[in-house]
Design an enzyme around this catalytic site. Structure first.
Site, PDB file in Angstrom:
ATOM      1  N   ARG A 238     -19.619  37.154  26.316  1.00 56.52           N
ATOM      2  CA  ARG A 238     -20.983  37.676  26.200  1.00 56.52           C
ATOM      3  C   ARG A 238     -21.070  38.986  26.966  1.00 56.52           C
ATOM      4  O   ARG A 238     -20.540  39.110  28.073  1.00 56.52           O
ATOM      5  CB  ARG A 238     -22.010  36.689  26.776  1.00 56.52           C
ATOM      6  CG  ARG A 238     -22.280  35.473  25.899  1.00 56.52           C
ATOM      7  CD  ARG A 238     -22.978  35.831  24.588  1.00 56.52           C
ATOM      8  NE  ARG A 238     -23.238  34.673  23.751  1.00 56.52           N
ATOM      9  CZ  ARG A 238     -22.404  34.163  22.834  1.00 56.52           C
ATOM     10  NH1 ARG A 238     -21.229  34.750  22.612  1.00 56.52           N
ATOM     11  NH2 ARG A 238     -22.745  33.103  22.119  1.00 56.52           N
ATOM     12  N   GLU A 267     -26.597  44.215  22.086  1.00 61.43           N
ATOM     13  CA  GLU A 267     -25.912  44.279  20.803  1.00 61.43           C
ATOM     14  C   GLU A 267     -26.957  44.544  19.728  1.00 61.43           C
ATOM     15  O   GLU A 267     -27.976  43.866  19.727  1.00 61.43           O
ATOM     16  CB  GLU A 267     -25.194  42.957  20.512  1.00 61.43           C
ATOM     17  CG  GLU A 267     -23.964  42.793  21.369  1.00 61.43           C
ATOM     18  CD  GLU A 267     -23.191  41.508  21.099  1.00 61.43           C
ATOM     19  OE1 GLU A 267     -23.537  40.789  20.137  1.00 61.43           O
ATOM     20  OE2 GLU A 267     -22.255  41.225  21.845  1.00 61.43           O
ATOM     21  N   HIS A 286     -18.619  42.220  17.923  1.00 58.17           N
ATOM     22  CA  HIS A 286     -18.741  40.775  18.129  1.00 58.17           C
ATOM     23  C   HIS A 286     -18.156  40.000  16.928  1.00 58.17           C
ATOM     24  O   HIS A 286     -18.859  39.232  16.255  1.00 58.17           O
ATOM     25  CB  HIS A 286     -20.216  40.387  18.356  1.00 58.17           C
ATOM     26  CG  HIS A 286     -20.374  39.086  19.087  1.00 58.17           C
ATOM     27  ND1 HIS A 286     -21.451  38.803  19.899  1.00 58.17           N
ATOM     28  CD2 HIS A 286     -19.593  37.978  19.125  1.00 58.17           C
ATOM     29  CE1 HIS A 286     -21.334  37.579  20.407  1.00 58.17           C
ATOM     30  NE2 HIS A 286     -20.209  37.055  19.947  1.00 58.17           N
TER      31      HIS A 286
HETATM   32  C1  DGY Z   1     -20.021  32.023  19.859  1.00 56.08           C
HETATM   33  O1  DGY Z   1     -19.806  31.094  19.071  1.00 56.08           O
HETATM   34  O2  DGY Z   1     -20.677  31.879  20.887  1.00 56.08           O
HETATM   35  C2  DGY Z   1     -19.405  33.323  19.518  1.00 56.08           C
HETATM   36  O3  DGY Z   1     -19.797  34.338  20.339  1.00 56.08           O
HETATM   37  C3  DGY Z   1     -19.676  33.656  18.067  1.00 56.08           C
HETATM   38  O4  DGY Z   1     -18.593  34.345  17.644  1.00 56.08           O
END
Ligand code: DGY
Length: 347
Positions: A238, A267, A286
């Site tokens: 993240r 983002e 992402h």
């Molecule tokens: C998640 O599943 O948390 C990922 O960031 C998505 O790709």
């Protein structure tokens, strides 16, 4: 009894939506961008379940206005887009797609480590722009993975998959996590270090922790200051795990070697963000879990979690399991009509 009403915040890959449509009265947000706040609020308020993505913020206010809502099924392993405490207070079950994306995300992490270490994106840029003059003994020298130390922050399923791959590449793996994991240490020959020690010793640092109040800005001016001047930071978890301003400072002053970020804060990152002025930064949108098979598996599991919950069964990937009893009572009282046909578990 009418079918339960479900809202899905985006079109999903594979056959997941067909499975959902067989058993529920489903509305799918048809646009590329997430539903705006008022739409999400309106749909959640008239739904028994919502299937959300990490771009959909489910907070106390939405939950308060959604008395019908029994379950929020998040198509992600992370769930920082959902106010979990509020969901539990309203006896709304939250589920996630744990496990099915670990290998794919780990593969992408290794790809970013390679790309940053061997300056692949930079090399492509140099060739395209016509700056490449000749083969040269000192042109675009990078760093080897073999023999290097990889520091992993957050040792869940994805951290484990990265470890496995890194060891196969001849890397030494050290990790920092909320708790040490002696069984994994024995199995993978890796070492638990304190955060500062990990920052000091690692040639590559890869983030795999969930975003919580404790982990927000775990990479900050202090931790960046103790990293090696050659170290490369990789983030596929993240964006807010990293203080991006501090990262820019450290990179622009040559205090660390480079960064490869699949996630940013915010983002999307602005195209004129100062990070883009630096050649040793790679940013991807992402996409660490974005393989055809994995995104279909995630969609199926999110649907399965939703259907199980609407049938009154506690899904394996329920996050706030502690509310199970009160939540079950709500489901029973509401009498939602799911035939609860068992779907095969995604691999
Ligand atoms: C998640 O599943 O948390 C990922 O960031 C998505 O790709």
């Amino acid at each position: 009894m009418p079918n339960p009403r479900v809202f899905v915040t985006r079109h999903l890959p594979g056959d997941a939506l067909d499975l959902l449509a067989e058993q529920t009265d489903v509305t799918v947000w048809p646009h590329e961008l997430p539903p705006p706040r008022d739409e999400l609020e309106r749909e959640a308020a008239r739904s028994d379940g919502v299937l959300t993505l990490l771009t959909d913020r489910i907070d106390d206010d939405i939950l308060k206005k959604s008395p019908r809502l029994l379950v929020v099924s998040n198509m992600a392993t992370g769930f920082d887009n959902i106010d979990l405490e509020a969901a539990s207070r309203h006896n709304v079950l939250v589920t996630r797609t744990l496990g099915v994306l670990s290998a794919t995300t780990a593969e992408f992490t290794i790809a970013l480590i390679f790309a940053a270490a061997r300056r692949i994106v930079e090399g492509d840029r140099v060739v395209r722009s016509g700056e490449w003059k000749t083969w040269g003994p000192e042109v675009l020298l990078g760093r080897d993975l073999s023999g290097a130390t990889l520091g992993i922050i957050g040792m869940g399923g994805i951290g484990r998959e990265v470890t496995h791959r890194a060891l196969a590449l001849g890397m030494r793996v050290v990790y920092f996590s909320r708790r040490s994991k002696p069984a994994l240490e024995r199995r993978y020959r890796m070492e638990f270090l304190g955060l500062d020690e990990l920052c000091r010793e690692s040639d590559f640092i890869s983030l795999h922790a969930p975003l919580t109040t404790e982990t927000r800005h775990v990479v900050n001016s202090r931790t960046l200051a103790i990293m090696k001047p050659t170290s490369i930071l990789v983030n596929t978890a993240r964006g807010a795990l990293v203080d991006q301003g501090a990262l820019y400072q450290a990179l622009s002053e040559g205090r660390i070697g480079g960064a490869a970020l699949d996630v940013t804060d915010p983002e999307p990152i602005a195209p004129n963000d100062p990070l883009f002025s630096l050649p040793n930064v790679i940013v991807t949108p992402h996409i660490a879990s974005a393989s055809v098979a994995t995104r279909s598996r995630m969609a199926r599991l999110a649907v399965q979690n939703l259907l199980e919950a609407l049938a009154g069964r506690l899904p394996k990937h329920a996050v706030n399991r502690e509310i199970a009893r009160a939540w079950r009572q709500r489901v029973r009282k509401r009498g939602v009509a799911i035939r609860s046909k068992m779907m095969e578990r995604p691999a």
